[in-house]
Design a protein around this motif. Sequence first.
Motif, mmCIF file in Angstrom:
data_model
loop_
_atom_site.group_PDB
_atom_site.id
_atom_site.type_symbol
_atom_site.label_atom_id
_atom_site.label_comp_id
_atom_site.label_asym_id
_atom_site.label_seq_id
_atom_site.Cartn_x
_atom_site.Cartn_y
_atom_site.Cartn_z
ATOM 1 N N ILE A 161 81.553 80.452 61.743
ATOM 2 C CA ILE A 161 80.364 80.701 61.277
ATOM 3 C C ILE A 161 80.901 81.968 60.020
ATOM 4 C CG2 ILE A 161 78.196 82.281 61.552
ATOM 5 C CD1 ILE A 161 79.601 81.038 64.270
ATOM 6 N N ASP A 163 82.693 81.441 57.517
ATOM 7 C CA ASP A 163 83.146 81.244 56.545
ATOM 8 C C ASP A 163 82.728 80.207 56.014
ATOM 9 O OD1 ASP A 163 84.979 82.827 56.409
ATOM 10 O OD2 ASP A 163 86.633 81.936 57.109
ATOM 11 N N GLY A 164 82.113 79.546 57.340
ATOM 12 C CA GLY A 164 80.972 78.397 56.663
ATOM 13 C C GLY A 164 79.952 78.779 55.862
ATOM 14 N N MET A 165 78.953 80.008 56.750
ATOM 15 C CA MET A 165 77.944 80.395 55.642
ATOM 16 C C MET A 165 78.217 80.892 54.406
ATOM 17 S SD MET A 165 76.379 82.227 58.587
ATOM 18 C CE MET A 165 75.509 81.565 60.006
ATOM 19 N N LEU A 167 80.831 80.169 52.378
ATOM 20 C CA LEU A 167 80.685 77.987 51.716
ATOM 21 C C LEU A 167 79.482 77.853 51.352
ATOM 22 C CD1 LEU A 167 83.128 77.116 50.605
ATOM 23 C CD2 LEU A 167 82.946 75.716 53.130
ATOM 24 N N HIS A 168 78.843 77.373 51.840
ATOM 25 C CA HIS A 168 77.382 77.211 51.546
ATOM 26 C C HIS A 168 76.304 78.023 51.328
ATOM 27 C CE1 HIS A 168 76.808 75.256 55.912
ATOM 28 N NE2 HIS A 168 78.411 74.175 54.525
ATOM 29 N N ILE A 170 78.419 80.426 48.530
ATOM 30 C CA ILE A 170 78.624 80.764 47.315
ATOM 31 C C ILE A 170 78.042 78.861 46.735
ATOM 32 C CG2 ILE A 170 80.531 79.431 45.987
ATOM 33 C CD1 ILE A 170 82.189 81.553 48.142
ATOM 34 N N PHE A 171 78.272 77.467 47.085
ATOM 35 C CA PHE A 171 77.590 76.131 47.251
ATOM 36 C C PHE A 171 75.893 76.257 46.528
ATOM 37 C CE2 PHE A 171 80.365 73.048 49.545
ATOM 38 C CZ PHE A 171 81.646 73.498 49.021
ATOM 39 N N ASN A 172 74.922 77.471 46.687
ATOM 40 C CA ASN A 172 74.286 77.195 46.651
ATOM 41 C C ASN A 172 73.201 79.009 46.479
ATOM 42 O OD1 ASN A 172 71.946 76.001 46.116
ATOM 43 N ND2 ASN A 172 71.168 74.495 47.882
ATOM 44 N N TYR A 176 69.737 79.527 49.482
ATOM 45 C CA TYR A 176 70.474 79.412 50.582
ATOM 46 C C TYR A 176 69.906 80.435 51.314
ATOM 47 C CZ TYR A 176 73.557 79.139 54.770
ATOM 48 O OH TYR A 176 74.421 79.598 56.261
ATOM 49 N N PRO A 177 69.563 81.496 52.655
ATOM 50 C CA PRO A 177 68.515 82.476 53.175
ATOM 51 C C PRO A 177 69.233 82.858 54.153
ATOM 52 C CG PRO A 177 67.990 80.438 54.530
ATOM 53 C CD PRO A 177 68.989 79.717 53.229
ATOM 54 N N GLN A 180 68.085 86.040 55.812
ATOM 55 C CA GLN A 180 67.647 85.685 57.072
ATOM 56 C C GLN A 180 68.641 84.777 58.528
ATOM 57 O OE1 GLN A 180 65.142 82.586 55.953
ATOM 58 N NE2 GLN A 180 65.634 80.850 57.255
ATOM 59 N N MET A 181 69.331 84.268 57.318
ATOM 60 C CA MET A 181 70.995 83.491 58.748
ATOM 61 C C MET A 181 71.946 84.941 59.010
ATOM 62 S SD MET A 181 69.813 80.917 58.409
ATOM 63 C CE MET A 181 71.778 80.582 59.548
ATOM 64 N N PHE A 184 70.001 86.381 61.654
ATOM 65 C CA PHE A 184 69.949 85.428 63.066
ATOM 66 C C PHE A 184 71.099 85.523 63.557
ATOM 67 C CE2 PHE A 184 71.168 80.389 63.878
ATOM 68 C CZ PHE A 184 70.221 80.753 65.264
ATOM 69 N N ALA B 160 77.033 75.096 59.214
ATOM 70 C CA ALA B 160 78.086 76.596 59.007
ATOM 71 C C ALA B 160 80.069 76.904 59.580
ATOM 72 C CB ALA B 160 77.856 77.967 58.989
ATOM 73 N N GLY B 164 82.976 75.600 58.343
ATOM 74 C CA GLY B 164 84.274 76.912 59.106
ATOM 75 C C GLY B 164 85.058 76.058 59.258
#
Lengths: 198, 198, 198, 198
Positions: A161, A163-165, A167-168, A170-172, A176-177, A180-181, A184, B160, B164
Amino acid sequence: MPRTKEQLQEIRKKTEKLILYSALELFAEKGFNGTTISDIAAKAGISKGLAYNYFSSKKDLLEAVCETLLIEMDKIFKPIEQIEDPYLKIEILINLIFTQIEKEEKFWRLYMDFSLHPGVKEIVNKITVDYLDTGFKLLEKIFRQIGIKNPANESKLFGAIIDGMSLHYIFNKEHYPLKQMKRFLKKKYNKESLEKLK
Amino acid sequence: MPRTKEQLQEIRKKTEKLILYSALELFAEKGFNGTTISDIAAKAGISKGLAYNYFSSKKDLLEAVCETLLIEMDKIFKPIEQIEDPYLKIEILINLIFTQIEKEEKFWRLYMDFSLHPGVKEIVNKITVDYLDTGFKLLEKIFRQIGIKNPANESKLFGAIIDGMSLHYIFNKEHYPLKQMKRFLKKKYNKESLEKLK
Amino acid sequence: MPRTKEQLQEIRKKTEKLILYSALELFAEKGFNGTTISDIAAKAGISKGLAYNYFSSKKDLLEAVCETLLIEMDKIFKPIEQIEDPYLKIEILINLIFTQIEKEEKFWRLYMDFSLHPGVKEIVNKITVDYLDTGFKLLEKIFRQIGIKNPANESKLFGAIIDGMSLHYIFNKEHYPLKQMKRFLKKKYNKESLEKLK
Amino acid sequence: MPRTKEQLQEIRKKTEKLILYSALELFAEKGFNGTTISDIAAKAGISKGLAYNYFSSKKDLLEAVCETLLIEMDKIFKPIEQIEDPYLKIEILINLIFTQIEKEEKFWRLYMDFSLHPGVKEIVNKITVDYLDTGFKLLEKIFRQIGIKNPANESKLFGAIIDGMSLHYIFNKEHYPLKQMKRFLKKKYNKESLEKLK
DNA sequence: AATGAATGAGACTTCATTCAT
DNA sequence: CATGAATGAAGTCTCATTCAT
């Protein structure tokens, strides 16, 4: 009057750090292959030649940057080890990570660029794998301490989770909120929610 | 006698594909900057010059590879759109993704290298961002259909986790327990677990 | 110990000049497109790479050569500005030009190759046009000073004669009777002849 | 029904001319080195391969273009040979030349590009030198016929004026007062003026 | 006669690395 | 310790020419 040995050594250490952090930032910004020694020297305000006085090659510099990176990361996550309460530990860990993502995006960039990067991979892989493992183990311990059912898997899930977040994000970065994440995720991993995983 | 238009078209299509997929694999393996046109030509078994008969520059080739990549990914995820039951949809989605991770690791590599890679980023960014968004929206719809409380966030969380895990798998293919994580994830997102998120 | 700034500056100036004049001669001899960076480097006795340390591209080098050329030409024609007597002015101008044609044929070659050469033309055109204009204006002033009837046209005629002869000389250096034409032209533009144009 | 030998030959001749004139225009426009076989084939509406069926190399094509050029020029100046009156001959010659400059600037471009162009020079030089000589001789004959004092030099002067003006016109087509210079030149070489040169 | 895919030598350019000072 | 001029290998790209069809 010639400088004392101590002074010289201090100069060396300072210059080395200067080169190292210049390289770190540029690698993070433009990738390893995209960064030239000239770039690094310019950013550090020194000559190209001097860089070779401190690091025998670009690859050598990369390895040094890599180590620096891990040391820095370790420093960041050191404090939480002293926290006793596992629930608090997770909360603070999340705080730390998200602060880190936002503030030091470059670490993540490096971490990913290095790991995926050809030629660089061989050098970096072992280190990152070890590092990842350490992280997983740490999380696993926390989850086990709480008494969660499948701590090994849960720790890998948590890691994914994060590292995925990242990544996302960095992409945008613009959209990317992240905050908020973070909220959450904190809810997902607060005491109440974690109890359900027992 | 000259070849017919059909013959020529077929040759062009075949060679173009050959170059494209050679490039795709090498980009995945060694990154964009780490791959030379010579590498690609050698892998495709053609001359360097011919590559330029088909793609006007290395960047052009990159863009084409990128589009190919997205088309391929689209193809993979197309089937699930026709599934009605959202719970089944998620299950099959997870199956698809994990098959994909294992089987076509190179897609993920490209996806990441391109996105993280400086210089390359500008070209690829819009595409990937769009693609990511599409994925998030798709997931969100599923979660909303089920009636889950915070579908937007849940979809980002799910995304994510996937990316990830892919990342961690790529870092350490030999040791990452992919199958185990797949089972774990399927449990996390089965009907029973999803009900709790309502 | 690093070289002093003065030393470095001198090296740079010297090498730059070396490259510039090597390029100038080769451009004059073989044209812009016909000259390679390798040629220039070889003539200058340096490596190809070093040329790029001084000029960022072949086009950049061309522009520099162009400027050099104009500066050199200016230098040559500067002295006549101080001459008061217009008849003497013309006589000395003719002397200068013919010395120039014979001695520095390469200037004329460059001047023509650059101006006629496609792709190169855009860069060079403005400069040469300006230069030509300056020349025409200078001549016009002299003719007007003398009181000749149609100074603008006469100056263009004179310019055409000069460049036409240069062209013919370059075409056939061995056989064109340059000295003879010089004498002939001096007679055409001596005081006595010029009087008739009033 | 197979084509007759005559038909085939006609096709060959037509295609050859097509290639030749396409090359001619492109060489004039972009220079020899700046023009590719692809360009020429595209302009002629044929394949690259076919061009090699007609001309064994780019240099071969150049030579052919060169010859074509001279033939065309000859054609243009043929008519004046039949004029008896030398004064009229010059007048018509000037008319022809200026029409030519304006209308077929490309001839002049080729004429100059080829002559100055490296590698090309060797091939073209002899031809142009001969051509120039022929021109000078023709003019000389006219001037001698009139009884002018120094016909050899006067003819070279006249030739220089023509080529010089052409050069200046090409450099700056927009602003060079071609028509005005033509009138001016005609006055310089009308009967009355020529008489003074006796 | 005609096509254009394919080749390969060679052009421009970049950059890690060396070295004289 | 420090400099940046200089090198040369290697990369991207172009184009005259060949060749199977």
